[in-house]
Design a protein around this motif. Structure first.
Motif, PDB file in Angstrom:
ATOM      1  N   ALA A  86       0.850  -1.190   0.000  1.00 55.20           N
ATOM      2  CA  ALA A  86       0.000   0.000   0.000  1.00 55.20           C
ATOM      3  C   ALA A  86       0.883   1.237   0.000  1.00 55.20           C
ATOM      4  CB  ALA A  86      -0.887   0.000   1.243  1.00 55.20           C
ATOM      5  N   PRO A  87       0.390   2.326  -0.565  1.00 58.86           N
ATOM      6  CA  PRO A  87       1.125   3.588  -0.436  1.00 58.86           C
ATOM      7  C   PRO A  87       1.014   4.032   1.033  1.00 58.86           C
ATOM      8  CG  PRO A  87      -0.975   3.930  -1.567  1.00 58.86           C
ATOM      9  CD  PRO A  87      -0.843   2.466  -1.328  1.00 58.86           C
ATOM     10  N   LEU A  88       2.125   3.993   1.747  1.00 57.41           N
ATOM     11  CA  LEU A  88       2.105   4.145   3.205  1.00 57.41           C
ATOM     12  C   LEU A  88       2.052   5.580   3.704  1.00 57.41           C
ATOM     13  CD1 LEU A  88       4.696   1.364   4.129  1.00 57.41           C
ATOM     14  CD2 LEU A  88       2.197   1.258   4.268  1.00 57.41           C
ATOM     15  N   THR A  89       2.426   6.524   2.856  1.00 58.28           N
ATOM     16  CA  THR A  89       2.466   7.921   3.299  1.00 58.28           C
ATOM     17  C   THR A  89       1.576   8.772   2.392  1.00 58.28           C
ATOM     18  OG1 THR A  89       4.313   8.534   1.871  1.00 58.28           O
ATOM     19  CG2 THR A  89       4.865   7.609   4.046  1.00 58.28           C
ATOM     20  N   PRO A  90       1.117   9.917   2.904  1.00 54.99           N
ATOM     21  CA  PRO A  90       0.327  10.808   2.048  1.00 54.99           C
ATOM     22  C   PRO A  90       1.078  11.213   0.779  1.00 54.99           C
ATOM     23  CG  PRO A  90       0.108  11.461   4.338  1.00 54.99           C
ATOM     24  CD  PRO A  90       1.179  10.389   4.286  1.00 54.99           C
ATOM     25  N   GLU A  91       2.387  11.427   0.902  1.00 57.29           N
ATOM     26  CA  GLU A  91       3.197  11.803  -0.258  1.00 57.29           C
ATOM     27  C   GLU A  91       3.179  10.705  -1.326  1.00 57.29           C
ATOM     28  OE1 GLU A  91       7.757  12.286  -0.434  1.00 57.29           O
ATOM     29  OE2 GLU A  91       6.936  14.296  -0.095  1.00 57.29           O
ATOM     30  N   MET A  92       3.224   9.443  -0.896  1.00 61.74           N
ATOM     31  CA  MET A  92       3.200   8.328  -1.857  1.00 61.74           C
ATOM     32  C   MET A  92       1.879   8.263  -2.618  1.00 61.74           C
ATOM     33  SD  MET A  92       5.055   5.336   0.372  1.00 61.74           S
ATOM     34  CE  MET A  92       5.163   4.118  -0.948  1.00 61.74           C
ATOM     35  N   ARG A  93       0.809   8.771  -2.004  1.00 61.50           N
ATOM     36  CA  ARG A  93      -0.510   8.748  -2.653  1.00 61.50           C
ATOM     37  C   ARG A  93      -0.771   9.998  -3.489  1.00 61.50           C
ATOM     38  NH1 ARG A  93      -1.221   6.881   2.484  1.00 61.50           N
ATOM     39  NH2 ARG A  93      -2.085   8.823   3.285  1.00 61.50           N
ATOM     40  N   ALA A  94      -0.008  11.067  -3.242  1.00 66.47           N
ATOM     41  CA  ALA A  94      -0.284  12.339  -3.893  1.00 66.47           C
ATOM     42  C   ALA A  94       0.684  12.687  -5.013  1.00 66.47           C
ATOM     43  CB  ALA A  94      -0.270  13.460  -2.852  1.00 66.47           C
ATOM     44  N   LYS A  95       1.909  12.171  -4.921  1.00 65.60           N
ATOM     45  CA  LYS A  95       2.940  12.551  -5.885  1.00 65.60           C
ATOM     46  C   LYS A  95       3.287  11.382  -6.797  1.00 65.60           C
ATOM     47  CE  LYS A  95       5.102  16.136  -3.127  1.00 65.60           C
ATOM     48  NZ  LYS A  95       6.377  16.624  -2.579  1.00 65.60           N
ATOM     49  N   PRO A  96       3.874  11.678  -7.943  1.00 66.33           N
ATOM     50  CA  PRO A  96       4.317  10.593  -8.831  1.00 66.33           C
ATOM     51  C   PRO A  96       5.296   9.665  -8.116  1.00 66.33           C
ATOM     52  CG  PRO A  96       4.361  12.689  -9.993  1.00 66.33           C
ATOM     53  CD  PRO A  96       4.099  12.997  -8.538  1.00 66.33           C
ATOM     54  N   SER A  97       5.137   8.397  -8.354  1.00 65.03           N
ATOM     55  CA  SER A  97       5.985   7.392  -7.705  1.00 65.03           C
ATOM     56  C   SER A  97       7.433   7.529  -8.151  1.00 65.03           C
ATOM     57  CB  SER A  97       5.477   5.985  -8.040  1.00 65.03           C
ATOM     58  OG  SER A  97       6.289   5.016  -7.435  1.00 65.03           O
ATOM     59  N   LEU A  98       8.334   7.401  -7.193  1.00 66.89           N
ATOM     60  CA  LEU A  98       9.761   7.450  -7.486  1.00 66.89           C
ATOM     61  C   LEU A  98      10.265   6.129  -8.058  1.00 66.89           C
ATOM     62  CD1 LEU A  98      10.966   9.256  -4.239  1.00 66.89           C
ATOM     63  CD2 LEU A  98      10.629  10.251  -6.522  1.00 66.89           C
TER      64      LEU A  98
END
Length: 182
Positions: A86-98
């Motif tokens: 799962a995307p664990l942080t808000p940043e992982m859900r809001a920004k393009p994946s690294l």
């Protein structure tokens, strides 16, 4: 004697990850997951796409990797059957994946939109997600510390042997070229 393969149950796997969830919560969550089949080398998430889903791996294995502008890939992690990602942080859900996520073998993955996931968990208790998120982050940090230790203290052959011992269920799915950049 023939062996009978049990049918995969998203609710049963969710119970393992969310032992404090009520049966109604698990059943509601399980109904929100949809199964997708992927061929070997298929992308589940491409680098620079936004990660919007929670995944349950029914079968197969996944490779998370970084892609440099020059086309060279570096592997970040591997996951096999029965994993929850799962995307664990808000940043992982809001920004393009690294990083990108690709199938190392033919894979069956169940997807649930994160928005529905969190809504259902919060209906029972926000602590369900907070507790699971904390456990997943702890596991990730422990794994990264062990990997850093291995990179700094073991030679390539030793790292390969240790990887095979720690992850026998996915070791055969991973080509040596991917293990070499891990």
């Amino acid at each position: 004697m023939t062996s009978v393969q049990s049918e995969f149950s998203p609710a049963a796997l969710l119970q393992r990850y969310l032992p404090d969830a009520m049966p109604e919560t698990l059943n509601t969550l399980a109904k929100r997951f949809s199964k997708k089949s992927y061929a070997k080398d298929s992308a589940v998430l491409r680098q620079n796409e936004v990660w919007q889903d929670v995944w349950l791996i029914e079968s197969g294995s996944l490779r998370l990797s970084f892609l440099r502008p020059d086309g060279q890939e570096f592997n970040k992690n591997f996951y096999g059957a029965d994993a929850l990602l799962a995307p664990l942080t808000p940043e992982m859900r809001a920004k393009p994946s690294l990083f990108g996520v690709h199938c190392m073998s033919k894979s069956q993955i169940w997807h649930c939109p994160y928005v529905q996931w969190i809504e259902i968990l919060n209906q029972q208790s926000p602590q369900l997600w907070t507790k699971l998120q904390s456990e997943l982050l702890q596991k990730l940090v422990s794994h990264k510390l062990q990997r850093e230790h291995d990179l700094l203290t073991l030679n390539a052959r030793q790292r390969y042997e240790v990887f095979n011992e720690r992850f026998p269920e996915i070791a055969n799915d991973i080509p040596l070229k991917h293990l070499a950049s891990y």
